[in-house]
Design a protein around this motif. Structure first.
Motif, PDB file in Angstrom:
ATOM      1  N   PRO A 180       8.052   3.822  11.064  1.00  0.00           N
ATOM      2  CA  PRO A 180       7.029   5.058  10.223  1.00  0.00           C
ATOM      3  C   PRO A 180       7.457   6.136   9.093  1.00  0.00           C
ATOM      4  N   LEU A 181       6.754   5.933   8.256  1.00  0.00           N
ATOM      5  CA  LEU A 181       6.865   6.368   7.493  1.00  0.00           C
ATOM      6  C   LEU A 181       6.598   8.315   7.569  1.00  0.00           C
ATOM      7  N   THR A 182       7.396   9.403   6.963  1.00  0.00           N
ATOM      8  CA  THR A 182       7.314  10.909   7.562  1.00  0.00           C
ATOM      9  C   THR A 182       5.975  11.209   6.441  1.00  0.00           C
ATOM     10  N   ALA A 183       4.583  11.481   7.655  1.00  0.00           N
ATOM     11  CA  ALA A 183       3.457  11.980   6.716  1.00  0.00           C
ATOM     12  C   ALA A 183       3.606  13.492   6.455  1.00  0.00           C
ATOM     13  N   PHE A 184       4.219  14.168   7.511  1.00  0.00           N
ATOM     14  CA  PHE A 184       4.084  15.912   7.549  1.00  0.00           C
ATOM     15  C   PHE A 184       4.982  16.271   7.746  1.00  0.00           C
ATOM     16  N   THR A 185       5.141  17.407   7.834  1.00  0.00           N
ATOM     17  CA  THR A 185       6.417  18.261   9.096  1.00  0.00           C
ATOM     18  C   THR A 185       5.885  19.330   9.097  1.00  0.00           C
ATOM     19  N   HIS A 186       6.602  20.530  11.200  1.00  0.00           N
ATOM     20  CA  HIS A 186       6.204  21.528  11.135  1.00  0.00           C
ATOM     21  C   HIS A 186       7.972  22.017  11.246  1.00  0.00           C
ATOM     22  N   GLY A 187       8.762  22.877  10.805  1.00  0.00           N
ATOM     23  CA  GLY A 187      10.030  23.100  11.509  1.00  0.00           C
ATOM     24  C   GLY A 187      10.027  24.682  11.385  1.00  0.00           C
ATOM     25  N   GLY A 188      10.888  25.376  13.643  1.00  0.00           N
ATOM     26  CA  GLY A 188      10.361  26.569  13.494  1.00  0.00           C
ATOM     27  C   GLY A 188       9.303  26.572  13.911  1.00  0.00           C
ATOM     28  N   GLY A 189       9.150  28.567  13.664  1.00  0.00           N
ATOM     29  CA  GLY A 189       7.689  28.947  14.312  1.00  0.00           C
ATOM     30  C   GLY A 189       7.671  28.307  15.598  1.00  0.00           C
ATOM     31  N   SER A 190       6.666  29.676  16.470  1.00  0.00           N
ATOM     32  CA  SER A 190       6.977  29.879  17.856  1.00  0.00           C
ATOM     33  C   SER A 190       5.195  29.574  18.270  1.00  0.00           C
ATOM     34  N   GLY A 191       5.168  29.075  19.302  1.00  0.00           N
ATOM     35  CA  GLY A 191       3.916  28.986  20.029  1.00  0.00           C
ATOM     36  C   GLY A 191       2.961  28.138  19.643  1.00  0.00           C
ATOM     37  N   ILE A 245       0.577  -1.246   0.043  1.00  0.00           N
ATOM     38  CA  ILE A 245       0.244  -0.182  -0.201  1.00  0.00           C
ATOM     39  C   ILE A 245       0.809   0.986  -0.370  1.00  0.00           C
ATOM     40  N   ASP A 246       1.173   1.385  -0.567  1.00  0.00           N
ATOM     41  CA  ASP A 246       1.651   2.862  -1.025  1.00  0.00           C
ATOM     42  C   ASP A 246       0.845   4.388  -0.326  1.00  0.00           C
ATOM     43  N   TYR A 247       1.512   5.574   0.445  1.00  0.00           N
ATOM     44  CA  TYR A 247       0.917   6.705   0.977  1.00  0.00           C
ATOM     45  C   TYR A 247       1.510   7.609   0.768  1.00  0.00           C
ATOM     46  N   TRP A 248       0.314   8.565   0.188  1.00  0.00           N
ATOM     47  CA  TRP A 248       1.628  10.030  -0.230  1.00  0.00           C
ATOM     48  C   TRP A 248      -0.321  10.843   0.678  1.00  0.00           C
ATOM     49  N   SER A 249       1.049  12.455   0.675  1.00  0.00           N
ATOM     50  CA  SER A 249       0.459  13.299   1.332  1.00  0.00           C
ATOM     51  C   SER A 249      -0.662  13.645   0.854  1.00  0.00           C
ATOM     52  N   GLY A 250      -0.085  14.422   0.070  1.00  0.00           N
ATOM     53  CA  GLY A 250      -0.377  15.680  -0.583  1.00  0.00           C
ATOM     54  C   GLY A 250      -0.203  16.601   0.377  1.00  0.00           C
ATOM     55  N   PRO A 251      -0.239  18.018  -0.526  1.00  0.00           N
ATOM     56  CA  PRO A 251      -0.113  19.131   0.017  1.00  0.00           C
ATOM     57  C   PRO A 251      -0.654  19.635   1.327  1.00  0.00           C
ATOM     58  N   ALA A 252      -0.664  20.570   2.090  1.00  0.00           N
ATOM     59  CA  ALA A 252      -1.633  20.559   2.989  1.00  0.00           C
ATOM     60  C   ALA A 252      -3.038  21.302   2.863  1.00  0.00           C
ATOM     61  N   THR A 253      -3.998  21.211   2.967  1.00  0.00           N
ATOM     62  CA  THR A 253      -5.547  21.585   2.788  1.00  0.00           C
ATOM     63  C   THR A 253      -5.217  22.655   3.525  1.00  0.00           C
ATOM     64  N   ALA A 254      -4.855  23.335   5.015  1.00  0.00           N
ATOM     65  CA  ALA A 254      -5.348  24.223   5.375  1.00  0.00           C
ATOM     66  C   ALA A 254      -3.797  24.111   6.427  1.00  0.00           C
ATOM     67  N   THR A 255      -3.489  25.786   7.179  1.00  0.00           N
ATOM     68  CA  THR A 255      -2.745  25.186   7.939  1.00  0.00           C
ATOM     69  C   THR A 255      -2.588  26.462   8.979  1.00  0.00           C
ATOM     70  N   THR A 256      -2.590  26.675   9.874  1.00  0.00           N
ATOM     71  CA  THR A 256      -2.366  27.924  10.377  1.00  0.00           C
ATOM     72  C   THR A 256      -1.172  28.355  11.691  1.00  0.00           C
ATOM     73  N   GLY A 257       0.060  29.840  11.953  1.00  0.00           N
ATOM     74  CA  GLY A 257       1.206  29.589  12.342  1.00  0.00           C
ATOM     75  C   GLY A 257       2.304  29.952  11.963  1.00  0.00           C
ATOM     76  N   ASP A 258       3.243  29.927  12.450  1.00  0.00           N
ATOM     77  CA  ASP A 258       4.765  30.304  10.980  1.00  0.00           C
ATOM     78  C   ASP A 258       5.257  29.151  11.091  1.00  0.00           C
ATOM     79  N   GLY A 259       6.775  28.970  10.756  1.00  0.00           N
ATOM     80  CA  GLY A 259       6.681  28.448  10.180  1.00  0.00           C
ATOM     81  C   GLY A 259       7.219  28.077   9.262  1.00  0.00           C
ATOM     82  N   THR A 260       7.441  26.473   9.001  1.00  0.00           N
ATOM     83  CA  THR A 260       7.786  26.192   8.179  1.00  0.00           C
ATOM     84  C   THR A 260       7.154  24.483   7.494  1.00  0.00           C
ATOM     85  N   PHE A 261       6.051  24.205   6.843  1.00  0.00           N
ATOM     86  CA  PHE A 261       4.922  23.188   6.612  1.00  0.00           C
ATOM     87  C   PHE A 261       5.470  22.359   5.853  1.00  0.00           C
ATOM     88  N   THR A 262       5.836  21.440   5.473  1.00  0.00           N
ATOM     89  CA  THR A 262       6.018  20.043   4.458  1.00  0.00           C
ATOM     90  C   THR A 262       5.443  18.946   4.793  1.00  0.00           C
TER      91      THR A 262
END
Length: 184
Positions: free
Chosen positions: A141-152, A107-124
């Motif tokens: 585990p396969l990485t599905a999505f990451t958030h780097g940096g930002g605060s709060g 079974i192959d998995y692909w997350s696709g792009p974000a459908t919505a985000t809030t806050g600062d930092g980088t969503f990948t």
């Protein structure tokens, strides 16, 4: 008498101007040292309770979206980075014999792009397009999505696609298994 009234009125006016022009006395003041606390929140992930990917023939590919997955980070951290991962169980029908089993690696998995985000930092996204799809695993585990940096606080949502590569020797039936998303 008239002169006395004018003088009296002039003196009253002069006294009033002098009274109004006098510096005002400063009002007493005091200060209050004030504190409050912003509590540490949580890092959570929510995925659909159920999903039906559709149907297909042995030797074919069944493709369907899992439904929206959302990470909510309310930790209030100075570095609000996180990684969302995904694994899957074995999918089975009937008695679970080898021809009644589809492995997560099929079974192959692909997350696709974000459908919505809030806050600062980088969503990948882990896999931005179908060309980047990767096989699931019950162990690694396969990485599905990451958030780097930002605060709060921040949130990210995506609607992953699963592509089931149905083995040619698969027996007909409804296959059930579990796709598990986690975040840390």
């Amino acid at each position: 008498m008239r002169t006395a009234k004018i003088c009296l009125a002039g003196a009253a006016a002069a006294a009033m101007v002098g009274f109004l022009a006098a510096p005002a006395a400063a009002a007493p003041t005091d200060t209050t040292d004030t504190t409050f606390e912003v509590l540490v929140g949580t890092l959570d992930i929510v995925a659909p309770a159920t999903a039906d990917l559709g149907d297909g023939a042995p030797g074919g590919v069944i493709t369907g979206q899992l439904g929206v997955v959302t990470v909510t980070d309310s930790r209030g951290a100075a570095d609000a980075s996180w990684v969302a991962s995904v694994t899957a169980s074995v999918f089975q029908t009937g008695g679970g014999s080898p021809p009644e089993t589809i492995l997560p690696e099929e079974i192959d998995y692909w997350s696709g792009p974000a459908t919505a985000t809030t806050g600062d930092g980088t969503f990948t996204p882990g896999q931005a397009t179908a060309a980047n799809a990767l096989p699931l695993s019950s162990v690694t585990p396969l990485t599905a999505f990451t958030h780097g940096g930002g605060s709060g606080g921040n949130t990210a949502s995506w609607n992953p696609t699963l592509e089931v590569n149905v083995p040619l020797d698969s027996i007909a039936g409804v296959y059930s298994g579990t796709v598990t998303h986690s975040v840390a």
